[in-house]
Design a protein around this motif. Structure first.
Motif, PDB file in Angstrom:
ATOM      1  N   LYS A 162       0.835  -1.197   0.000  1.00  0.00           N
ATOM      2  CA  LYS A 162       0.000   0.000   0.000  1.00  0.00           C
ATOM      3  C   LYS A 162       0.873   1.251   0.000  1.00  0.00           C
ATOM      4  O   LYS A 162       1.810   1.364   0.781  1.00  0.00           O
ATOM      5  CB  LYS A 162      -0.927   0.001   1.223  1.00  0.00           C
ATOM      6  CG  LYS A 162      -2.006  -1.067   1.166  1.00  0.00           C
ATOM      7  CD  LYS A 162      -3.018  -0.920   2.283  1.00  0.00           C
ATOM      8  CE  LYS A 162      -2.440  -1.293   3.627  1.00  0.00           C
ATOM      9  NZ  LYS A 162      -3.480  -1.336   4.684  1.00  0.00           N
ATOM     10  N   ILE A 163       0.544   2.179  -0.886  1.00  0.00           N
ATOM     11  CA  ILE A 163       1.274   3.452  -0.948  1.00  0.00           C
ATOM     12  C   ILE A 163       0.474   4.540  -0.246  1.00  0.00           C
ATOM     13  O   ILE A 163       0.899   5.077   0.765  1.00  0.00           O
ATOM     14  CB  ILE A 163       1.563   3.848  -2.414  1.00  0.00           C
ATOM     15  CG1 ILE A 163       2.340   2.748  -3.135  1.00  0.00           C
ATOM     16  CG2 ILE A 163       2.349   5.160  -2.446  1.00  0.00           C
ATOM     17  CD1 ILE A 163       2.549   3.014  -4.617  1.00  0.00           C
ATOM     18  N   VAL A 164      -0.707   4.836  -0.786  1.00  0.00           N
ATOM     19  CA  VAL A 164      -1.585   5.852  -0.195  1.00  0.00           C
ATOM     20  C   VAL A 164      -3.035   5.420  -0.403  1.00  0.00           C
ATOM     21  O   VAL A 164      -3.327   4.627  -1.307  1.00  0.00           O
ATOM     22  CB  VAL A 164      -1.374   7.244  -0.831  1.00  0.00           C
ATOM     23  CG1 VAL A 164      -0.015   7.820  -0.458  1.00  0.00           C
ATOM     24  CG2 VAL A 164      -1.533   7.182  -2.348  1.00  0.00           C
ATOM     25  N   PRO A 165      -3.956   5.933   0.400  1.00  0.00           N
ATOM     26  CA  PRO A 165      -5.372   5.667   0.129  1.00  0.00           C
ATOM     27  C   PRO A 165      -5.767   6.241  -1.236  1.00  0.00           C
ATOM     28  O   PRO A 165      -5.256   7.286  -1.651  1.00  0.00           O
ATOM     29  CB  PRO A 165      -6.091   6.403   1.274  1.00  0.00           C
ATOM     30  CG  PRO A 165      -5.069   6.485   2.362  1.00  0.00           C
ATOM     31  CD  PRO A 165      -3.752   6.665   1.665  1.00  0.00           C
ATOM     32  N   TYR A 166      -6.651   5.558  -1.917  1.00  0.00           N
ATOM     33  CA  TYR A 166      -7.089   5.999  -3.241  1.00  0.00           C
ATOM     34  C   TYR A 166      -8.196   7.033  -3.119  1.00  0.00           C
ATOM     35  O   TYR A 166      -9.128   6.881  -2.326  1.00  0.00           O
ATOM     36  CB  TYR A 166      -7.599   4.809  -4.044  1.00  0.00           C
ATOM     37  CG  TYR A 166      -8.401   5.201  -5.261  1.00  0.00           C
ATOM     38  CD1 TYR A 166      -7.767   5.660  -6.413  1.00  0.00           C
ATOM     39  CD2 TYR A 166      -9.793   5.129  -5.251  1.00  0.00           C
ATOM     40  CE1 TYR A 166      -8.500   6.019  -7.531  1.00  0.00           C
ATOM     41  CE2 TYR A 166     -10.549   5.490  -6.366  1.00  0.00           C
ATOM     42  CZ  TYR A 166      -9.893   5.937  -7.497  1.00  0.00           C
ATOM     43  OH  TYR A 166     -10.615   6.309  -8.593  1.00  0.00           O
ATOM     44  N   THR A 167      -8.073   8.095  -3.906  1.00  0.00           N
ATOM     45  CA  THR A 167      -9.148   9.065  -4.058  1.00  0.00           C
ATOM     46  C   THR A 167      -9.384   9.252  -5.555  1.00  0.00           C
ATOM     47  O   THR A 167      -8.417   9.283  -6.332  1.00  0.00           O
ATOM     48  CB  THR A 167      -8.794  10.425  -3.420  1.00  0.00           C
ATOM     49  OG1 THR A 167      -7.533  10.888  -3.940  1.00  0.00           O
ATOM     50  CG2 THR A 167      -8.691  10.315  -1.907  1.00  0.00           C
ATOM     51  N   PRO A 168     -10.629   9.348  -5.996  1.00  0.00           N
ATOM     52  CA  PRO A 168     -10.915   9.468  -7.426  1.00  0.00           C
ATOM     53  C   PRO A 168     -10.185  10.660  -8.042  1.00  0.00           C
ATOM     54  O   PRO A 168     -10.052  11.713  -7.437  1.00  0.00           O
ATOM     55  CB  PRO A 168     -12.431   9.668  -7.464  1.00  0.00           C
ATOM     56  CG  PRO A 168     -12.922   9.054  -6.198  1.00  0.00           C
ATOM     57  CD  PRO A 168     -11.848   9.326  -5.179  1.00  0.00           C
ATOM     58  N   GLY A 169      -9.685  10.437  -9.249  1.00  0.00           N
ATOM     59  CA  GLY A 169      -8.995  11.521  -9.950  1.00  0.00           C
ATOM     60  C   GLY A 169      -7.729  11.050 -10.626  1.00  0.00           C
ATOM     61  O   GLY A 169      -7.757  10.498 -11.726  1.00  0.00           O
ATOM     62  N   ARG A 170      -6.613  11.230  -9.952  1.00  0.00           N
ATOM     63  CA  ARG A 170      -5.305  11.010 -10.566  1.00  0.00           C
ATOM     64  C   ARG A 170      -5.062   9.596 -11.038  1.00  0.00           C
ATOM     65  O   ARG A 170      -4.445   9.376 -12.074  1.00  0.00           O
ATOM     66  CB  ARG A 170      -4.192  11.381  -9.589  1.00  0.00           C
ATOM     67  CG  ARG A 170      -3.993  12.854  -9.376  1.00  0.00           C
ATOM     68  CD  ARG A 170      -2.687  13.099  -8.672  1.00  0.00           C
ATOM     69  NE  ARG A 170      -1.587  12.523  -9.425  1.00  0.00           N
ATOM     70  CZ  ARG A 170      -0.403  12.242  -8.898  1.00  0.00           C
ATOM     71  NH1 ARG A 170      -0.190  12.463  -7.630  1.00  0.00           N
ATOM     72  NH2 ARG A 170       0.548  11.732  -9.644  1.00  0.00           N
ATOM     73  N   PHE A 171      -5.529   8.599 -10.294  1.00  0.00           N
ATOM     74  CA  PHE A 171      -5.171   7.214 -10.577  1.00  0.00           C
ATOM     75  C   PHE A 171      -6.339   6.404 -11.141  1.00  0.00           C
ATOM     76  O   PHE A 171      -6.376   5.188 -11.012  1.00  0.00           O
ATOM     77  CB  PHE A 171      -4.622   6.557  -9.303  1.00  0.00           C
ATOM     78  CG  PHE A 171      -3.424   7.270  -8.742  1.00  0.00           C
ATOM     79  CD1 PHE A 171      -2.198   7.212  -9.376  1.00  0.00           C
ATOM     80  CD2 PHE A 171      -3.543   8.040  -7.591  1.00  0.00           C
ATOM     81  CE1 PHE A 171      -1.092   7.889  -8.875  1.00  0.00           C
ATOM     82  CE2 PHE A 171      -2.446   8.720  -7.073  1.00  0.00           C
ATOM     83  CZ  PHE A 171      -1.217   8.641  -7.727  1.00  0.00           C
ATOM     84  N   ASP A 172      -7.257   7.096 -11.796  1.00  0.00           N
ATOM     85  CA  ASP A 172      -8.433   6.416 -12.328  1.00  0.00           C
ATOM     86  C   ASP A 172      -8.097   5.454 -13.465  1.00  0.00           C
ATOM     87  O   ASP A 172      -8.895   4.558 -13.775  1.00  0.00           O
ATOM     88  CB  ASP A 172      -9.464   7.439 -12.813  1.00  0.00           C
ATOM     89  CG  ASP A 172     -10.117   8.177 -11.655  1.00  0.00           C
ATOM     90  OD1 ASP A 172      -9.904   7.768 -10.505  1.00  0.00           O
ATOM     91  OD2 ASP A 172     -10.839   9.168 -11.907  1.00  0.00           O
TER      92      ASP A 172
END
Length: 295
Positions: A162-172
């Motif tokens: 795990k790197i960071v929690p996912y939030t919609p946007g950059r890594f879609d």
């Protein structure tokens, strides 16, 4: 008792006086040897700091900083290289949190460990460049997939860390993998999907089933159930059928290729309903025709 020494105030002062005289002797010998002034000063400072640190015990870093600051060993320049996701400010704050103010007290190993504990940093190196510079080089994690475990989503690297929690946007655009052990096993399916670029673009999620095999959930709602053994061979057959018969665009819900000798296709509930309605209409028509048949 401090670090093995039991010194009363009078004996402590005597210890410091003797240590200082020894340092002065070292400095005189270094001067006679015509060593560079910087090398002589550094040697004297370090030797003096060690003596005081032993005397007082537990305060070596503070004493090193007290000696080093007026002599120009303060950390005045920090070079940060290789960071993209990690801001330089965050790197500097982590370095300051080690508590060192000079190169004399800075422990490169502890600083490196503190940096590698940051979310995006995979590896780091810390170098002291006398008299006043620290050089930091970092290698960051490369985002590989979005991992869903329960109701939580994380950006993970190839190893499933795990790197960071996912939030919609950059890594879609990253592939979505689902299941408790999906992150660690993702490369076994995601990398192989490079062979099927058209199908890969239609995958909404890779779902790990029973820690043994994968289901592919497509964006149009169709699910492809792959076998545990040789899943890519089975997927090749599905892709071939799709090219020949547009299989995956039809009104179906599941393509089951878990068995090596057959492909099982399940219709959607709507398709089943329409099929049953057509069968019922056909039965009515046949009954009417039978009734109308001349005797």
């Amino acid at each position: 008792m401090r670090d093995g020494f039991d010194l009363a105030p009078g004996r402590l002062n005597l210890f410091i006086v003797r240590a200082t005289r020894r340092i002065e002797g070292v400095a005189a010998r270094l001067s006679e040897a015509s060593l560079p002034r910087f090398g002589m000063i550094a040697t004297v400072v370090i030797a003096g700091s060690v003596a005081y640190g032993i005397a007082y015990g537990g305060h070596t870093n503070e004493l090193l900083d007290d000696f080093g600051q007026p002599l120009g060993f303060g950390i005045d320049q920090v070079g940060v290289h290789g960071n993209s996701e990690t801001s330089e400010i965050d790197v500097l704050q982590t370095l300051w949190q080690t508590g060192s103010q000079t190169l004399l007290s800075l422990d490169p190993t502890k600083a490196r460990e503190a940096l590698e504990a940051m979310p995006w940093i995979d590896r780091a190196s810390v170098s002291k460049i006398f008299p006043d510079r620290v050089d930091i080089k970092v290698e960051e994690h490369h985002p590989y997939a979005v991992w869903q475990t329960g109701d939580s989503f994380f950006v993970v690297n190839r190893e499933g860390k795990k790197i960071v929690p996912y939030t919609p946007g950059r890594f879609d655009n990253l592939p979505v993998i689902v299941g408790d052990d999906a992150a660690a096993a993702a490369t076994s399916i995601v990398d192989d999907m490079e062979s099927f670029p058209e199908l890969r673009a239609r995958v909404a999620a890779y779902v790990r089933v029973g820690a043994r095999r994968w289901d592919l959930e497509l964006k149009n709602g169709v699910k492809i159930e792959l076998p545990e053994v040789k899943p890519i061979d089975a997927l090749t057959e599905v892709v071939d059928m799709d090219r020949r018969y547009t299989l995956l665009e039809r009104d179906i819900s599941v393509v089951d290729v878990r068995l090596s000798d057959r492909v099982v296709v399940r219709l959607t509930p709507g398709a089943v309903k329409r099929r049953n309605e057509r069968l019922a209409e056909r039965d009515k028509l046949l009954k009417r025709l039978r009734k109308e048949k001349p005797v």
